[in-house]
Design a protein around this motif. Structure first.
Motif, PDB file in Angstrom:
ATOM      1  N   ALA A 219       0.883  -1.349  -0.093  1.00 30.08           N
ATOM      2  CA  ALA A 219      -0.092  -0.007  -0.051  1.00 30.08           C
ATOM      3  C   ALA A 219       0.906   1.233   0.049  1.00 30.08           C
ATOM      4  O   ALA A 219       0.512   2.233  -0.710  1.00 30.08           O
ATOM      5  N   TYR A 236      -6.145   4.444  -3.241  1.00 26.35           N
ATOM      6  CA  TYR A 236      -5.183   3.758  -2.252  1.00 26.35           C
ATOM      7  C   TYR A 236      -5.806   2.085  -2.111  1.00 26.35           C
ATOM      8  O   TYR A 236      -6.902   1.786  -2.572  1.00 26.35           O
ATOM      9  N   SER A 237      -4.839   1.646  -1.491  1.00 27.86           N
ATOM     10  CA  SER A 237      -5.014   0.033  -0.999  1.00 27.86           C
ATOM     11  C   SER A 237      -5.257  -0.004   0.424  1.00 27.86           C
ATOM     12  O   SER A 237      -4.511   0.656   1.148  1.00 27.86           O
ATOM     13  N   MET A 266      -7.972  -2.565  -4.402  1.00 26.41           N
ATOM     14  CA  MET A 266      -7.949  -1.289  -4.152  1.00 26.41           C
ATOM     15  C   MET A 266      -9.212  -0.247  -4.357  1.00 26.41           C
ATOM     16  O   MET A 266     -10.147  -0.921  -4.863  1.00 26.41           O
TER      17      MET A 266
END
Length: 373
Positions: A219, A236-237, A266
């Motif tokens: 991430a 974002y993860s 994600m």
């Protein structure tokens, strides 16, 4: 219908991992053609073999008609960018009209993972011919034949489907996911590999490769190498156990376990995906050698239902125009991002399927994306 400059997608429902990954792989492999936009950065166009299409103004009448709720989808969001278009966005059915609506992008995540891997190849950390067994000692059974990074990227590793179920409601670690794929009760990779076979396990392994090579969480690398440099503020993860989808959400479908990590976990939105694809296809993220690899098709892709390049891009054609991108499913939605050569036109879509017929869905998506070309 709303005309805007930005859009973000939505939330999804919990599902057991094994069911999710297999169903997701099936829906995510529903291919369409698509297009690509211009980004905030002004990278040099990376030339790709083939005829460059002279794009015209989007046929908004045909596009709007294809987006209407009906037998194929109860709701559809589309964003078109690129030549002659400035962030045209529309949504129908129960989907949010907010152009910044978030959604889980499913297997579109794989494009971020392959980009990270190719960046590391360009930095000399390893090559596409490096066996993953060298990079991740002990992760795969010792008696297996070597599987290279390039084979993972292009889905030519021979890895088979998992045969072990996960515990309902638990979010396994990437290592636990791979342990299910490599369980002695499950089928070993088939050698020699005779065909390209889409498999999420390839990208779980690549996510671990990214972490091992960089010494940082997957991430964090997404943010450091892609999201922050491109200004992707909604991409974002999620952290392990984070089931939330930030508002505004494209669909009101509750929370979902982020099982799929570097393979499909994600979150993003339509404007961010548009910008990412534009920069990727224009050579903003990769060195020249790795940029060329994005568009090289392995011999094993010939005859495959869905054809993936050596860089993990899905290749499709609409009315003779080659498009590159990726599909992805998570929870109730089916998503996609595609672009023409050099990012001259892009399309991002997310829809709520009303039909499970793969061939009918392919035709519908081809019509939908074709209207944006």
């Amino acid at each position: 219908m709303t005309k805007t400059a930005h859009t973000e997608p939505a939330a999804t429902r919990p599902n057991r991992w094994t069911t999710l990954v297999l169903a997701g792989a099936a829906l995510a492999s529903v291919t369409v053609g698509a297009v690509l936009p211009a980004s905030a950065a002004e990278p040099q166009d990376a030339p790709v073999a083939g005829t460059v299409r002279a794009h015209h103004t989007v046929d908004t009448i045909a596009l709007t008609a294809a987006m209407q709720p009906g037998a194929m989808a109860s709701g559809t969001m589309v964003r078109v960018g690129g030549t002659g278009v400035t962030g045209w966005t529309g949504a129908t059915g129960p989907l949010s009209q907010d152009p910044a609506a978030h959604f889980r992008i499913g297997s579109i995540t794989k494009l971020f993972t392959s980009t990270l891997v190719l960046q590391l190849v360009g930095e000399g950390r390893f090559t596409v011919d490096t066996p993953v067994q060298e990079l991740l000692p002990g992760t795969l059974p010792a008696h297996w034949e070597p599987i290279t990074v390039g084979q993972l990227l292009s889905h030519t590793s021979g890895l088979q489907k998992p045969c072990v179920d996960f515990v309902e409601g638990e979010a396994p670690t990437p290592e636990q996911v791979l342990a299910h794929w490599t369980d002695p009760k499950c089928a070993a990779p088939q050698y020699p590999v005779l065909a390209q076979q889409y498999n999420g396990a390839n990208y779980f392994l690549l996510g671990l490769v990214v972490e091992k090579a960089t010494g940082r969480p997957y991430a964090d690398e997404v943010q450091r190498r892609i999201a922050r440099p491109l200004g992707l503020r909604h991409t974002y993860s999620p952290k392990p156990g984070d089931r939330s989808v930030p508002g505004p959400a494209l669909t009101d479908s509750g929370e979902i376990e982020p099982w799929a990590w570097a393979e499909g976990g994600m979150l993003s939105n339509a404007p961010d995906l548009e910008r990412f694809m534009t920069n990727l296809l224009r050579g903003r993220l990769l060195k020249p050698a790795q940029q060329r690899q994005l568009f090289v098709m392995p011999a094993l892709s010939e005859g495959a239902e869905d054809r993936f390049s050596m860089g993990g891009l899905l290749r499709s054609e609409i009315d003779g125009t080659v498009v590159w991108g990726k599909t992805g499913s998570m929870g109730p939605s089916t998503n996609g991002v595609f672009a023409t050569e050099g990012g001259r036109r892009t399309v991002v879509y997310s829809l709520l399927p009303a039909s499970r017929d793969r061939e009918l869905m392919r035709k519908h998506l081809t019509t939908l994306v074709g209207a944006a070309l």
